[in-house]
Design a protein around this motif. Structure first.
Motif, PDB file in Angstrom:
ATOM      1  N   UNK A   1      94.358 127.331  11.572  1.00  0.00           N
ATOM      2  CA  UNK A   1      94.104 127.163  12.999  1.00  0.00           C
ATOM      3  C   UNK A   1      92.845 127.936  13.412  1.00  0.00           C
ATOM      4  N   UNK A   2      92.705 129.178  12.936  1.00  0.00           N
ATOM      5  CA  UNK A   2      91.563 129.978  13.364  1.00  0.00           C
ATOM      6  C   UNK A   2      90.250 129.416  12.829  1.00  0.00           C
ATOM      7  N   UNK A   3      90.302 128.756  11.670  1.00  0.00           N
ATOM      8  CA  UNK A   3      89.079 128.138  11.143  1.00  0.00           C
ATOM      9  C   UNK A   3      88.611 127.004  12.044  1.00  0.00           C
TER      10      UNK A   3
ATOM     11  N   UNK B   1      87.833 129.903  23.584  1.00  0.00           N
ATOM     12  CA  UNK B   1      87.798 130.068  22.130  1.00  0.00           C
ATOM     13  C   UNK B   1      87.355 131.474  21.752  1.00  0.00           C
ATOM     14  N   UNK B   2      86.441 132.035  22.519  1.00  0.00           N
ATOM     15  CA  UNK B   2      85.998 133.403  22.246  1.00  0.00           C
ATOM     16  C   UNK B   2      87.098 134.414  22.482  1.00  0.00           C
ATOM     17  N   UNK B   3      87.866 134.237  23.541  1.00  0.00           N
ATOM     18  CA  UNK B   3      88.987 135.145  23.792  1.00  0.00           C
ATOM     19  C   UNK B   3      90.051 135.027  22.707  1.00  0.00           C
ATOM     20  N   UNK B   4      90.274 133.809  22.238  1.00  0.00           N
ATOM     21  CA  UNK B   4      91.233 133.606  21.146  1.00  0.00           C
ATOM     22  C   UNK B   4      90.784 134.361  19.901  1.00  0.00           C
TER      23      UNK B   4
ATOM     24  N   UNK C   1      93.946 141.746  16.656  1.00  0.00           N
ATOM     25  CA  UNK C   1      95.003 142.558  17.259  1.00  0.00           C
ATOM     26  C   UNK C   1      96.371 141.914  17.055  1.00  0.00           C
ATOM     27  N   UNK C   2      96.432 140.599  17.163  1.00  0.00           N
ATOM     28  CA  UNK C   2      97.686 139.884  16.952  1.00  0.00           C
ATOM     29  C   UNK C   2      98.096 139.973  15.485  1.00  0.00           C
ATOM     30  N   UNK C   3      97.146 139.899  14.568  1.00  0.00           N
ATOM     31  CA  UNK C   3      97.456 139.998  13.144  1.00  0.00           C
ATOM     32  C   UNK C   3      97.942 141.399  12.803  1.00  0.00           C
ATOM     33  N   UNK C   4      97.371 142.410  13.414  1.00  0.00           N
ATOM     34  CA  UNK C   4      97.810 143.783  13.174  1.00  0.00           C
ATOM     35  C   UNK C   4      99.205 144.029  13.690  1.00  0.00           C
ATOM     36  N   UNK C   5      99.543 143.383  14.763  1.00  0.00           N
ATOM     37  CA  UNK C   5     100.879 143.537  15.340  1.00  0.00           C
ATOM     38  C   UNK C   5     101.941 142.843  14.490  1.00  0.00           C
ATOM     39  N   UNK C   6     101.533 141.724  13.861  1.00  0.00           N
ATOM     40  CA  UNK C   6     102.459 140.988  13.002  1.00  0.00           C
ATOM     41  C   UNK C   6     102.637 141.662  11.637  1.00  0.00           C
TER      42      UNK C   6
END
Length: 66
Positions: free
Chosen positions: A1-3, A50-53, A59-64
């Motif tokens: 998705x991020x790609x 898209x920039x905010x995402x 930060x979301x990956x670190x939380x997971x």
């Protein structure tokens, strides 16, 4: 998705730059129509989302825990 989001962000930046250049070119020829003046706003708002995402991704990956 991020790609996908990164690729979309890149193409949106090209579209935004092109609309801004077209806007300045139209202003050099005289009073541009309203649609030319407001054309950069759509890519700009999409770039914002898209920039905010992409900004929040680390930060979301670190939380997971990933």
């Amino acid at each position: 998705m991020s790609l996908w989001v990164r690729q979309i962000h890149r193409w949106l930046s090209i579209a935004f730059t092109a609309t801004v250049v077209a806007n300045f070119a139209a202003m050099g020829l005289g009073e541009p129509p309203a649609w030319v003046v407001y054309a950069p706003l759509l890519p700009l708002f999409l770039l914002l989302f898209t920039g905010l995402y992409m900004f929040v991704l680390p930060y979301a990956a670190g939380r997971r825990g990933g």
